[in-house]
Design an enzyme around this catalytic site. Sequence first.
Site, PDB file in Angstrom:
ATOM      1  N   LYS A 163      70.090 -13.994  31.414  1.00 33.51           N
ATOM      2  CA  LYS A 163      68.847 -14.350  32.166  1.00 33.51           C
ATOM      3  C   LYS A 163      68.655 -15.979  32.192  1.00 33.51           C
ATOM      4  O   LYS A 163      68.916 -16.708  31.431  1.00 33.51           O
ATOM      5  CB  LYS A 163      67.925 -13.849  31.356  1.00 33.51           C
ATOM      6  CG  LYS A 163      67.833 -12.257  31.028  1.00 33.51           C
ATOM      7  CD  LYS A 163      66.659 -11.708  30.495  1.00 33.51           C
ATOM      8  CE  LYS A 163      66.460 -12.164  29.061  1.00 33.51           C
ATOM      9  NZ  LYS A 163      67.664 -11.663  28.154  1.00 33.51           N
ATOM     10  N   MET A 189      65.373 -24.909  25.534  1.00 25.12           N
ATOM     11  CA  MET A 189      64.861 -24.392  26.686  1.00 25.12           C
ATOM     12  C   MET A 189      63.693 -25.211  27.091  1.00 25.12           C
ATOM     13  O   MET A 189      62.652 -24.856  27.603  1.00 25.12           O
ATOM     14  CB  MET A 189      64.656 -23.016  26.900  1.00 25.12           C
ATOM     15  CG  MET A 189      65.821 -22.202  26.696  1.00 25.12           C
ATOM     16  SD  MET A 189      65.578 -20.460  26.183  1.00 25.12           S
ATOM     17  CE  MET A 189      64.814 -20.374  24.686  1.00 25.12           C
ATOM     18  N   ASP A 216      75.659 -12.935  27.505  1.00 26.92           N
ATOM     19  CA  ASP A 216      74.796 -13.781  28.253  1.00 26.92           C
ATOM     20  C   ASP A 216      75.205 -15.126  29.020  1.00 26.92           C
ATOM     21  O   ASP A 216      76.366 -15.374  29.045  1.00 26.92           O
ATOM     22  CB  ASP A 216      73.881 -14.419  27.044  1.00 26.92           C
ATOM     23  CG  ASP A 216      72.660 -13.473  26.643  1.00 26.92           C
ATOM     24  OD1 ASP A 216      72.522 -12.513  27.303  1.00 26.92           O
ATOM     25  OD2 ASP A 216      71.771 -13.934  25.683  1.00 26.92           O
TER      26      ASP A 216
END
Length: 472
Positions: free
Chosen positions: A269, A382, A247
């Site tokens: 991502k 996030m 990732d």
Amino acid sequence: MDYLPIFLDLKHKNVLVVGAGDIALNKIKLLLRSNAIINIIAKNICSEIKCLLAQNKVFWISQEFKIVYLENIFLVIAATNNTQLNQIIFEECNKLKILVNVVDDQSKCSFIFPSIIDRSPIVVAISSSGKAPVLLRLLREKIEALLPTRLGDIANIAGKWRKIVKKKFVNFLERKRFWEKLFSSIFVQHIINGREKQAISTIEKMIKKPNILIGEVILVGAGPGNSDLLTLRALQVLQEADVVLYDNLVSQDVLNLIRRDAKCIYVGKRAGLKSITQKKIIKLLIFLAKQGKRVVRLKGGDAFIFGRGGEELEAAKNANINVQVIPGITAGIGVSAYAGIPLTHRDYAQGVIFITGHKCINNISNNWSILSDPSYTLVVYMGSLKALEISQQLILHGRLKSTPIAIISQGTTINQKVIIGRLDEIDKIFKLTVGPTLLIIGQVVLLHKKLEWFKNLTNFNNIETASSIINV
């Protein structure tokens, strides 16, 4: 890397040593072990080198260095006290593209000698690039103690069976699995204990067994960024992987620990950027595992904490693929610890809640009444995209505007930055940060100033308050 570590085949190659004192002798002894043809230029020769000359193990070709003696020479060592001569040798070798080492003068070396742990044919070479010879010696002592004296016998016996194994197992992955199983078996202990017959018997039995390739998917948590926080089991798995899907949040330091011949595929991502879908990642995991490969899914933090590891594990299980899970230190725990912020404390917080700033697929909304309880520390992953909404909802449901917050970017790394502020400043602060970031909300943030311990060694002013930034 200041130097590329390589192993040179010097068998029957001409090496020139200029000088024949004690320092030259040490290099000559090492070169003799590599079966090089050693030519010496020197006026004065020490007694031990004279003995080597008498035994025709080395050859004395001249008292004085001349450029013509560099013809057909593969490598040169200058071990003289004459700095002017050393300079000439270095310059001439560079012109002729000949490897040269001027002893005790790193600036005049196109190669340097490493510290060697010899378990031939297994040879370990380590170097500090000339920066810390004492540290190198200590490291060598530790490695020497770890490696069995009969390690070379293990390699020699395995080498005799390579052709047989290659003939038996045509597929590369099958051979790789065979050798991994062999070197993890009682075979090794038999050789270390001098039981060669039993060791060979072990090989014969294992070759006869069918070596069916069974793929698997291993979810590995890479931790919050600092490679020192990778677990021992995670490191072992990274060294065994055939393929690694990693990732965006996995640090380069962690990626450097992956086995060099493993295939690495980036499937990260990032919000707002075009990237591979989760559905495609799962399909790729299953496709590679069904080829018999050991597939590592490497995720930042922990795979089961906002890492969608559960979805990937579920899909692999549904496809009848073997799975493993290697937990990692999740960012909420690792980053808060490196910022000196305890997530629970008897005087400030009775519990901690982890949430994500991204919404679930089915749009389940947060229970803001629970999240607004000041007796809980709130850790938001996030959170940058929904920072203002999070702040407004918490204040609306009872959190004080003055509630302390910490926004930590690039946590646990040398670039870690901590900004302390208030809940009603959250949107302004996030505009001043560079991801990845972690948001901590609650009274425990007040302990940061007293408990912070991890500092950027190159910048001791990496801790800031929101008021000092926003008012600039």
